[in-house]
Every structure is written in structure tokens, then in C-alpha cells.
Design a protein around this motif. Structure first.
Motif, PDB file in Angstrom:
ATOM      1  N   GLU A 147       0.828  -1.202   0.000  1.00 51.03           N
ATOM      2  CA  GLU A 147       0.000   0.000   0.000  1.00 51.03           C
ATOM      3  C   GLU A 147       0.869   1.262   0.000  1.00 51.03           C
ATOM      4  O   GLU A 147       0.519   2.262  -0.639  1.00 51.03           O
ATOM      5  CB  GLU A 147      -0.943  -0.011   1.204  1.00 51.03           C
ATOM      6  N   LEU A 161       1.764   1.651  -3.628  1.00 55.57           N
ATOM      7  CA  LEU A 161       0.603   1.905  -4.472  1.00 55.57           C
ATOM      8  C   LEU A 161       0.040   3.303  -4.253  1.00 55.57           C
ATOM      9  O   LEU A 161      -0.391   3.964  -5.216  1.00 55.57           O
ATOM     10  CB  LEU A 161      -0.475   0.861  -4.198  1.00 55.57           C
ATOM     11  N   GLU A 162       0.024   3.767  -3.028  1.00 56.16           N
ATOM     12  CA  GLU A 162      -0.462   5.122  -2.753  1.00 56.16           C
ATOM     13  C   GLU A 162       0.349   6.164  -3.507  1.00 56.16           C
ATOM     14  O   GLU A 162      -0.157   7.264  -3.794  1.00 56.16           O
ATOM     15  CB  GLU A 162      -0.385   5.419  -1.255  1.00 56.16           C
ATOM     16  N   ARG A 163       1.564   5.823  -3.846  1.00 54.89           N
ATOM     17  CA  ARG A 163       2.477   6.742  -4.528  1.00 54.89           C
ATOM     18  C   ARG A 163       2.632   6.401  -6.009  1.00 54.89           C
ATOM     19  O   ARG A 163       3.539   6.918  -6.666  1.00 54.89           O
ATOM     20  CB  ARG A 163       3.830   6.726  -3.811  1.00 54.89           C
ATOM     21  N   ASN A 164       1.756   5.548  -6.518  1.00 61.28           N
ATOM     22  CA  ASN A 164       1.804   5.129  -7.922  1.00 61.28           C
ATOM     23  C   ASN A 164       3.179   4.602  -8.320  1.00 61.28           C
ATOM     24  O   ASN A 164       3.609   4.729  -9.460  1.00 61.28           O
ATOM     25  CB  ASN A 164       1.391   6.275  -8.848  1.00 61.28           C
ATOM     26  N   ARG A 188       5.799   8.377  -7.075  1.00 57.88           N
ATOM     27  CA  ARG A 188       5.490   9.770  -6.755  1.00 57.88           C
ATOM     28  C   ARG A 188       5.560  10.056  -5.252  1.00 57.88           C
ATOM     29  O   ARG A 188       5.357   9.160  -4.435  1.00 57.88           O
ATOM     30  CB  ARG A 188       4.101  10.143  -7.269  1.00 57.88           C
ATOM     31  N   ASP A 226      -3.744  -4.111  -9.419  1.00 56.77           N
ATOM     32  CA  ASP A 226      -4.288  -2.885  -8.845  1.00 56.77           C
ATOM     33  C   ASP A 226      -4.239  -1.775  -9.890  1.00 56.77           C
ATOM     34  O   ASP A 226      -3.229  -1.595 -10.572  1.00 56.77           O
ATOM     35  CB  ASP A 226      -3.468  -2.491  -7.611  1.00 56.77           C
ATOM     36  N   SER A 227      -5.324  -1.028 -10.021  1.00 60.19           N
ATOM     37  CA  SER A 227      -5.400   0.014 -11.049  1.00 60.19           C
ATOM     38  C   SER A 227      -4.351   1.103 -10.860  1.00 60.19           C
ATOM     39  O   SER A 227      -3.994   1.797 -11.819  1.00 60.19           O
ATOM     40  CB  SER A 227      -6.801   0.641 -11.056  1.00 60.19           C
ATOM     41  N   ARG A 228      -3.840   1.239  -9.631  1.00 63.93           N
ATOM     42  CA  ARG A 228      -2.847   2.287  -9.375  1.00 63.93           C
ATOM     43  C   ARG A 228      -1.491   1.980 -10.004  1.00 63.93           C
ATOM     44  O   ARG A 228      -0.595   2.824 -10.013  1.00 63.93           O
ATOM     45  CB  ARG A 228      -2.709   2.506  -7.867  1.00 63.93           C
ATOM     46  N   GLU A 246      -0.230   3.897 -14.277  1.00 63.50           N
ATOM     47  CA  GLU A 246       0.681   4.937 -14.752  1.00 63.50           C
ATOM     48  C   GLU A 246       2.077   4.378 -14.980  1.00 63.50           C
ATOM     49  O   GLU A 246       2.739   4.709 -15.976  1.00 63.50           O
ATOM     50  CB  GLU A 246       0.734   6.094 -13.745  1.00 63.50           C
TER      51      GLU A 246
END
Length: 323
Positions: A210, A213-216, A219, A263-265, A268
Motif C-alpha cells: 500500500e 501503491l499510494e504513490r503510484n 510519486r 491494482d489500477s494504481r 501509470e
């Protein structure tokens, strides 16, 4: 663009350590076929060559993390050396040396008996003191059949409040790092594959995922800017370094384990990988860590890399199965 068949032929015209993974991950070859190719890692090509440099006591270059008689000036002038036991063992895992082979079993036994960490002097399979190193030690140990549960318990207890890990925690850092986190995640996943893990280790792995993922995958959480432009440049061998392709390959393996959808994240980062494909259908090596190595396994910076291409193709193949 050159067809994928030509690229796969290029990959197959390589070392057994690459061929068997192409057969398994890109061609869906029967297990008996890719296992037969994988067995060649011990006796042919890069795997056999790396094994030929092994010391009689099971180590490489006479040390656990650093070569024997290491001079700190070398690190300053030429970069971190990569020839000692820790990085050599991790490279054999990447090559796919069969952990059930007698050579692999003897290697890890000798390392357990004879190798001591430079920092602290503890036996090799007891782990070091730093999260990043211990993440890779767990991955290697679990892969080669060693009980590394005590290191796993330590890593679980060293998780930071934001869900990941940072090897600078001991020096006061309270925020996780991308590199430390992916090293630990790979270790926890390998441990889970080998043993099923524990409720605590599985929860720690989820929280580390997580964090990324929260940071793609690249980022900053606060500003949304890239945390480090190098995360978008493809590096091999990664050693302890982070890039988004390494992270994507981790998430691919983690999802395959549970048959979960991506996961869609990750989207990018996937788009960035697609954008870096060359007209030849291959992917370039952007950089490699400087420092002493036993031998090179890529053709050089800026040139197409079989390792980067293999990783990119299997990540995109996995993603596209779901989209």
C-alpha cells in the motif's frame, strides 16, 4: 515495430538463466521443459561462471557484504563492490539456480557455517542489522530453503508508521523509502511462497504494498512529483536499487500467487514501461550501479537489455491479460 516473435527469438538466443524464464513466463512451456532449461544454470553460462568464483568455504570474495581486505577508498573512487557473498547469492537467485540441486544446498550450508556479517559479526543466516540487506537475505534464504523466520519477525517489527521500511531508521528516519520497502517486500513474498508466512508477515507485506501503491510506485505522496527521476529509468542488476519495473515485477508475482487482478494504481507505471519500448520491440538498459563485479550480464548502458526486456514483456503480458 518488430514483432514480439523476433524479440522472443533474441531473448532465447542468450543464456540459460534468461531462456528458462522466457519459456515459463512468455511461452507457457510445459514445466518439464523449462525446468530442464533451468537446470543448465548450474553448469552453463552465467550461473556456472558465477559459481566458479566461489571460495572453498562457500563465500564469494571472502566476505558477506564486502570483499575481504576491502578498502573504503574503492567505494569512494569506483563505487560499491558487488562481488561478495550477499550479492552473488542474490544474483544466483535471479539466474534461477535450482534450490534443490546439491550445489545450491551445499552452498547455503557452507555460508551458514562460515560467513559472518561485516556489521556485528553474526552468522549469515541470522541476518544483518539493516532492513534493506535483511530483505534480500530473507528472499535468498527462503528461496534456498533456509529458515529465516527470525529475520522475518525482526523486519515485521521494524515497519514504520507509513507502512514501509527504511534502512536509515536506526539513524532516525521515520519515513519509509521506496528502495528499502521493495527489498523487504520481495523477501516477505519469497518467505510466504516457501512457508505460507505468518499473519503478521502477510499484514506487513500488504502495508508495504500500500505504501508503494499510494504513490503510484514513484510519486511523492504530498506533492505528486516524482520522488526520484531514477525510479523511471531502468536499472540492472538492481542490487538494492529501486525502479518501477522492479516494483511492477514484484506486484506481478504477488498477484499471481493469489490470482488477484492488478491494482489500477499500477497503470501509470505500466504506461511508462510501454512508452520506453524501442522500435525494435526491445527495452534499453538506462544504467547499472558502478563498482566491482565478477562479469557483466548486459551489453551496456543505452543498449537493448535482455534482462530489462524480459521483465518488461512479462509485466505487460500479465497486465494485458486483465485489460
Amino acid at each position: 515495430m518488430t514483432g514480439s516473435g523476433a524479440v522472443i527469438d533474441w531473448l532465447l538466443n542468450s543464456d540459460p538463466s534468461i531462456r528458462w524464464q522466457v519459456m515459463r513466463d512468455l511461452l507457457d512451456a510445459p514445466e518439464a521443459e523449462w525446468m530442464a532449461e533451468r537446470a543448465k544454470v548450474e553448469t552453463e553460462g552465467w550461473g556456472a561462471r558465477l559459481l566458479s568464483y566461489q571460495d572453498a568455504d562457500g563465500q564469494w570474495a571472502g566476505g558477506a557484504f564486502l570483499p575481504r581486505n576491502f578498502d573504503s577508498r574503492e567505494w569512494h573512487e569506483h563505487g560499491q563492490p558487488w562481488t561478495a557473498t550477499s550479492f552473488s547469492l542474490s544474483q544466483l537467485r535471479e539466474f534461477g539456480l535450482d534450490p534443490s540441486s546439491e550445489r545450491a544446498k551445499r552452498t547455503v550450508q557452507l555460508i551458514g557455517a562460515n560467513s559472518r556479517w561485516d556489521e556485528g559479526g553474526q552468522p549469515y543466516w541470522d541476518g544483518e542489522v539493516e532492513e534493506c540487506i535483511n530483505g534480500r537475505t530473507v528472499a535468498d534464504g527462503a528461496y534456498f530453503g533456509i529458515d529465516v523466520s527470525s529475520i522475518v519477525d525482526r523486519l515485521v517489527g521494524e515497519r514504520l508508521e507509513d507502512g514501509g521500511w527504511n534502512c536509515e531508521r536506526i539513524n532516525g528516519s521515520a519515513r519509509s523509502s521506496f528502495a528499502s520497502t521493495v527489498n523487504v517486500l520481495e523477501g516477505l513474498l519469497e518467505y510466504e511462497k516457501a512457508t505460507g508466512g505468518t499473519p503478521e508477515s502477510r499484514e506487513a507485506r500488504r502495508s508495504g504494498e500500500e505504501y508503494l501503491l499510494e504513490r503510484n510506485l514513484f510519486r511523492r505522496l504530498g506533492t505528486g512529483e516524482p520522488a526520484d527521476e531514477r525510479f523511471l529509468r531502468f536499472v540492472h542488476p538492481n542490487r538494492w536499487r529501486y525502479d518501477i519495473l522492479r516494483a511492477l515485477d514484484y506486484f506481478r508475482l504477488a498477484a499471481i500467487r493469489t490470482s488477484a487482478a492488478p491494482d489500477s494504481r499500477l497503470g501509470e507505471a505500466i504506461d511508462h514501461v510501454r512508452s520506453r519500448r524501442l522500435e525494435s520491440g526491445r527495452w534499453p538498459l538506462d544504467w547499472s550501479p558502478t563498482g566491482r563485479v565478477w562479469f557483466e550480464v548486459d551489453d551496456g548502458r543505452g543498449k537493448p537489455s535482455r534482462w530489462v526486456t524480459l521483465r518488461a514483456m512479462r509485466v505487460l503480458r500479465w497486465w494485458e491479460l486483465w485489460h
